[in-house]
Scaffold this motif. Structure first.
Motif, PDB file in Angstrom:
ATOM      1  N   PRO A  63       0.791  -1.232   0.000  1.00  0.00           N
ATOM      2  CA  PRO A  63       0.000   0.000   0.000  1.00  0.00           C
ATOM      3  C   PRO A  63       0.826   1.287   0.000  1.00  0.00           C
ATOM      4  CG  PRO A  63       0.128  -0.865   2.219  1.00  0.00           C
ATOM      5  CD  PRO A  63       0.927  -1.804   1.349  1.00  0.00           C
ATOM      6  N   LEU A  64       0.236   2.316  -0.576  1.00  0.00           N
ATOM      7  CA  LEU A  64       0.690   3.690  -0.368  1.00  0.00           C
ATOM      8  C   LEU A  64      -0.258   4.309   0.649  1.00  0.00           C
ATOM      9  CD1 LEU A  64       1.122   4.716  -4.113  1.00  0.00           C
ATOM     10  CD2 LEU A  64       2.980   4.348  -2.482  1.00  0.00           C
ATOM     11  N   LEU A  65       0.290   5.122   1.547  1.00  0.00           N
ATOM     12  CA  LEU A  65      -0.563   5.855   2.489  1.00  0.00           C
ATOM     13  C   LEU A  65      -0.902   7.220   1.899  1.00  0.00           C
ATOM     14  CD1 LEU A  65       1.109   5.124   5.946  1.00  0.00           C
ATOM     15  CD2 LEU A  65      -0.965   4.115   4.991  1.00  0.00           C
ATOM     16  N   VAL A  66      -2.126   7.646   2.119  1.00  0.00           N
ATOM     17  CA  VAL A  66      -2.585   8.959   1.652  1.00  0.00           C
ATOM     18  C   VAL A  66      -3.216   9.656   2.853  1.00  0.00           C
ATOM     19  CG1 VAL A  66      -3.971  10.166  -0.069  1.00  0.00           C
ATOM     20  CG2 VAL A  66      -3.137   7.870  -0.576  1.00  0.00           C
ATOM     21  N   ALA A  67      -2.887  10.914   3.082  1.00  0.00           N
ATOM     22  CA  ALA A  67      -3.409  11.639   4.243  1.00  0.00           C
ATOM     23  C   ALA A  67      -4.149  12.895   3.807  1.00  0.00           C
ATOM     24  CB  ALA A  67      -2.260  12.008   5.186  1.00  0.00           C
ATOM     25  N   ALA A  68      -5.165  13.266   4.580  1.00  0.00           N
ATOM     26  CA  ALA A  68      -5.916  14.493   4.295  1.00  0.00           C
ATOM     27  C   ALA A  68      -6.328  15.137   5.606  1.00  0.00           C
ATOM     28  CB  ALA A  68      -7.155  14.166   3.463  1.00  0.00           C
ATOM     29  N   ASN A  69      -6.365  16.449   5.629  1.00  0.00           N
ATOM     30  CA  ASN A  69      -6.944  17.124   6.794  1.00  0.00           C
ATOM     31  C   ASN A  69      -7.790  18.296   6.339  1.00  0.00           C
ATOM     32  OD1 ASN A  69      -4.651  18.814   6.216  1.00  0.00           O
ATOM     33  ND2 ASN A  69      -4.944  19.734   8.220  1.00  0.00           N
ATOM     34  N   ASP A  70      -8.785  18.646   7.155  1.00  0.00           N
ATOM     35  CA  ASP A  70      -9.713  19.705   6.748  1.00  0.00           C
ATOM     36  C   ASP A  70     -10.491  20.168   7.971  1.00  0.00           C
ATOM     37  OD1 ASP A  70     -11.060  21.475   5.029  1.00  0.00           O
ATOM     38  OD2 ASP A  70     -11.376  19.917   3.508  1.00  0.00           O
ATOM     39  N   GLY A  71     -11.310  21.176   7.766  1.00  0.00           N
ATOM     40  CA  GLY A  71     -12.225  21.660   8.794  1.00  0.00           C
ATOM     41  C   GLY A  71     -13.630  21.691   8.215  1.00  0.00           C
ATOM     42  N   VAL A  72     -14.522  22.429   8.877  1.00  0.00           N
ATOM     43  CA  VAL A  72     -15.906  22.513   8.412  1.00  0.00           C
ATOM     44  C   VAL A  72     -16.204  23.919   7.896  1.00  0.00           C
ATOM     45  CG1 VAL A  72     -18.328  22.176   9.121  1.00  0.00           C
ATOM     46  CG2 VAL A  72     -16.568  20.701  10.041  1.00  0.00           C
ATOM     47  N   ASP A  99     -11.813  13.364   0.087  1.00  0.00           N
ATOM     48  CA  ASP A  99     -10.534  13.770  -0.517  1.00  0.00           C
ATOM     49  C   ASP A  99      -9.572  12.586  -0.656  1.00  0.00           C
ATOM     50  OD1 ASP A  99     -11.239  16.378  -0.930  1.00  0.00           O
ATOM     51  OD2 ASP A  99     -10.027  17.222   0.673  1.00  0.00           O
ATOM     52  N   LEU A 100      -9.746  11.560   0.165  1.00  0.00           N
ATOM     53  CA  LEU A 100      -8.911  10.362   0.042  1.00  0.00           C
ATOM     54  C   LEU A 100      -9.412   9.462  -1.090  1.00  0.00           C
ATOM     55  CD1 LEU A 100      -8.268   9.278   3.749  1.00  0.00           C
ATOM     56  CD2 LEU A 100      -6.805  10.636   2.248  1.00  0.00           C
ATOM     57  N   ILE A 101     -10.726   9.300  -1.173  1.00  0.00           N
ATOM     58  CA  ILE A 101     -11.296   8.373  -2.166  1.00  0.00           C
ATOM     59  C   ILE A 101     -10.978   8.839  -3.582  1.00  0.00           C
ATOM     60  CG2 ILE A 101     -13.636   9.355  -2.388  1.00  0.00           C
ATOM     61  CD1 ILE A 101     -12.965   5.634  -1.878  1.00  0.00           C
ATOM     62  N   VAL A 102     -10.831  10.151  -3.778  1.00  0.00           N
ATOM     63  CA  VAL A 102     -10.529  10.637  -5.134  1.00  0.00           C
ATOM     64  C   VAL A 102      -9.126  10.235  -5.590  1.00  0.00           C
ATOM     65  CG1 VAL A 102     -12.127  12.595  -4.997  1.00  0.00           C
ATOM     66  CG2 VAL A 102      -9.728  12.930  -4.407  1.00  0.00           C
ATOM     67  N   GLN A 103      -8.306   9.779  -4.652  1.00  0.00           N
ATOM     68  CA  GLN A 103      -6.987   9.263  -5.033  1.00  0.00           C
ATOM     69  C   GLN A 103      -6.973   7.733  -5.041  1.00  0.00           C
ATOM     70  OE1 GLN A 103      -3.691  12.003  -3.402  1.00  0.00           O
ATOM     71  NE2 GLN A 103      -5.493  12.486  -2.174  1.00  0.00           N
ATOM     72  N   GLY A 104      -8.175   7.163  -4.902  1.00  0.00           N
ATOM     73  CA  GLY A 104      -8.299   5.713  -4.916  1.00  0.00           C
ATOM     74  C   GLY A 104      -8.117   5.088  -3.554  1.00  0.00           C
ATOM     75  N   ALA A 105      -7.912   5.912  -2.522  1.00  0.00           N
ATOM     76  CA  ALA A 105      -7.553   5.387  -1.196  1.00  0.00           C
ATOM     77  C   ALA A 105      -8.779   5.103  -0.339  1.00  0.00           C
ATOM     78  CB  ALA A 105      -6.639   6.374  -0.475  1.00  0.00           C
ATOM     79  N   GLU A 106      -8.721   3.979   0.365  1.00  0.00           N
ATOM     80  CA  GLU A 106      -9.758   3.629   1.329  1.00  0.00           C
ATOM     81  C   GLU A 106      -9.434   4.321   2.653  1.00  0.00           C
ATOM     82  OE1 GLU A 106     -11.274  -0.250   3.922  1.00  0.00           O
ATOM     83  OE2 GLU A 106      -9.945  -0.569   2.197  1.00  0.00           O
ATOM     84  N   PRO A 107     -10.352   5.150   3.188  1.00  0.00           N
ATOM     85  CA  PRO A 107     -10.096   5.779   4.491  1.00  0.00           C
ATOM     86  C   PRO A 107      -9.988   4.713   5.575  1.00  0.00           C
ATOM     87  CG  PRO A 107     -11.933   6.841   3.358  1.00  0.00           C
ATOM     88  CD  PRO A 107     -11.636   5.576   2.609  1.00  0.00           C
ATOM     89  N   ASN A 250     -11.418   6.235 -14.042  1.00  0.00           N
ATOM     90  CA  ASN A 250     -10.138   6.831 -14.462  1.00  0.00           C
ATOM     91  C   ASN A 250      -9.733   8.034 -13.609  1.00  0.00           C
ATOM     92  OD1 ASN A 250     -10.136   4.940 -16.482  1.00  0.00           O
ATOM     93  ND2 ASN A 250     -10.875   6.335 -18.075  1.00  0.00           N
ATOM     94  N   GLY A 251     -10.721   8.680 -12.995  1.00  0.00           N
ATOM     95  CA  GLY A 251     -10.428   9.855 -12.175  1.00  0.00           C
ATOM     96  C   GLY A 251     -11.651  10.261 -11.374  1.00  0.00           C
ATOM     97  N   LEU A 252     -11.421  10.943 -10.240  1.00  0.00           N
ATOM     98  CA  LEU A 252     -12.509  11.424  -9.391  1.00  0.00           C
ATOM     99  C   LEU A 252     -12.197  12.834  -8.924  1.00  0.00           C
ATOM    100  CD1 LEU A 252     -13.154   8.372  -6.998  1.00  0.00           C
ATOM    101  CD2 LEU A 252     -14.809   9.308  -8.634  1.00  0.00           C
ATOM    102  N   ALA A 253     -13.208  13.685  -8.878  1.00  0.00           N
ATOM    103  CA  ALA A 253     -13.046  15.041  -8.341  1.00  0.00           C
ATOM    104  C   ALA A 253     -14.110  15.279  -7.274  1.00  0.00           C
ATOM    105  CB  ALA A 253     -13.174  16.075  -9.452  1.00  0.00           C
ATOM    106  N   HIS A 254     -13.669  15.645  -6.074  1.00  0.00           N
ATOM    107  CA  HIS A 254     -14.560  16.014  -4.969  1.00  0.00           C
ATOM    108  C   HIS A 254     -14.886  17.497  -5.157  1.00  0.00           C
ATOM    109  CE1 HIS A 254     -14.984  16.561  -0.307  1.00  0.00           C
ATOM    110  NE2 HIS A 254     -16.151  16.444  -0.901  1.00  0.00           N
ATOM    111  N   ILE A 255     -16.185  17.821  -5.283  1.00  0.00           N
ATOM    112  CA  ILE A 255     -16.567  19.207  -5.604  1.00  0.00           C
ATOM    113  C   ILE A 255     -16.739  20.001  -4.309  1.00  0.00           C
ATOM    114  CG2 ILE A 255     -18.140  20.674  -6.914  1.00  0.00           C
ATOM    115  CD1 ILE A 255     -16.431  18.573  -8.541  1.00  0.00           C
ATOM    116  N   THR A 256     -15.706  20.776  -3.975  1.00  0.00           N
ATOM    117  CA  THR A 256     -15.691  21.567  -2.738  1.00  0.00           C
ATOM    118  C   THR A 256     -15.562  23.050  -3.115  1.00  0.00           C
ATOM    119  OG1 THR A 256     -13.316  21.107  -2.564  1.00  0.00           O
ATOM    120  CG2 THR A 256     -14.792  19.682  -1.327  1.00  0.00           C
TER     121      THR A 256
END
Length: 368
Positions: A63-72, A99-107, A250-256
């Motif tokens: 696996p590759l690890l993918v990290a994300a952080n955010d607020g509300v 934001d993780l799923i758009v890179q293919g990553a399972e949270p 092929n790709g995913l974009a989270h609309i924020t």
């Protein structure tokens, strides 16, 4: 002569405004909430100095690890002003997990940071219960967090939230946009509302227009306006994961923040331009209401709000039908909203007269 100090009261942390007891009581209250989010790889209890996660137990090999952080964002201010805390934790998890799923990553696991001037136990517990609910929806474990009580840093009743999520993806399944080609189809997955971006404008409109947030919405008499605005962000993880494992996307974009216009190009390779047809799906009544109240131009809508689409999947033309069917079966509302063309990396949103209340046909373009 030195002043005598033997008559002074001994200082305590509680005198300074910090209650260790309230903090401990909160930890006891949230322990079962955290336990309810357990998953393979995370089954320890809260209380240590750090949370543990076992990638092998979660079933990963390389696996590759993918990290994300955010607020509300300023959606929190509405929650605080109207005692509407029961969805903001879902927003917090959604912002990170999507934001993780758009890179293919399972949270895999999530940690939260909750800060206030004075701990109001009932409020903190409702917020953390909501974070646990978001974690259950995203399939990730709440393995730790920090509750900070900081007198003088926040106004009475105010609090702030931040979330941190780590996911993993098998090395050969990473979504980095390189598979996207001209001719690919854009599938839009419906949002549940404003999600968690654009609330500074929403709050400005509410104040300037004197909205009665406790009354039924003008556009939906069954729904209180506050509830329509505070609807938690949809978490798309569970419906997308099986398709990602099959290599069907092929790709995913989270609309924020930045809307369709600025988020879709973030996943495109050079030489690919997204063409979005705003006529292809109905504008949600909440979006139409916000637009009318603010007299907002369609081009501004396309870069401010999600306009009814919370996630965009880019798929090969031959897979568009089966992927749309699988997502529909998984509970998503799916619209075919455009295609990828050859051209400068970016996005164009086009609408006819009357689409998004336009007086004439319109186009909005953003180059990445």
């Amino acid at each position: 002569m030195v002043n005598s100090t033997h008559n002074q009261q001994p200082y305590t942390y509680a005198d300074a405004g910090v209650s260790i007891d309230a903090g401990n009581a909160l930890v006891r209250a949230i322990a079962p909430l955290a336990r309810s989010t357990r998953r393979p790889g995370a089954d320890a209890d809260l209380g240590g100095f750090g949370g543990l996660f076992d990638l092998k137990a979660a079933g990963f090999t390389d696996p590759l690890l993918v990290a994300a952080n955010d607020g509300v964002g300023t959606k929190l201010k509405l929650a605080i002003e109207h005692d509407a805390h029961d969805g903001v934790g879902v927003d917090l998890v959604a912002m990170c997990a999507n934001d993780l799923i758009v890179q293919g990553a399972e949270p895999l696991f999530f940690l939260d940071y909750y800060a206030s001037g004075k701990l109001v136990a009932g409020v903190a517990e409702r917020v953390i219960a909501s974070i646990a609910e978001g974690c259950r929806q995203a399939g990730c474990a709440l393995i730790g967090g920090e509750t900070a009580e900081m007198p003088g840093m926040y106004a009475d009743g105010d609090y702030d939230l931040a979330g941190f999520c780590v996911g993993a993806v098998e090395r050969d399944r990473l979504l980095d946009g390189t598979a996207i080609r001209p001719g690919d189809v854009l599938l839009g997955l419906a949002s549940t509302g404003v999600h968690s971006n654009g609330f500074s404008l929403v709050r400005r409109l509410a104040a300037d227009k004197g909205w009665r947030l406790d009354r039924p919405a003008l556009f939906d008499h069954e729904t209180i306006l506050l509830d329509a605005l505070m609807a938690p962000t949809r978490i798309y993880v569970k419906s997308l994961l099986p398709l990602l494992r099959d290599g069907a996307i092929n790709g995913l974009a989270h609309i924020t923040g930045g809307g369709l216009l600025e988020n879709i190009p973030r996943v495109l390779p050079d030489g690919c331009h997204a063409e979005v047809d705003a006529d292809a799906w109905p504008q949600p009544r909440l979006m139409a209401f916000l637009q009318a109240q603010g007299n907002i131009e369609p081009q501004e809508m396309a870069r401010t709000f999600n306009c009814g689409i919370g996630m965009v999947a880019v798929v090969s033309p031959d897979r568009a039908e089966p992927v749309a069917a699988a997502l529909t079966q998984a509970g998503e509302t799916v619209h075919r909203i455009g295609t990828i063309a050859a051209g400068q990396r970016g996005c164009t949103v086009t609408g006819s007269t009357e689409t998004w209340s336009a007086r004439t046909a319109w186009t909005a373009t953003h180059h990445a």
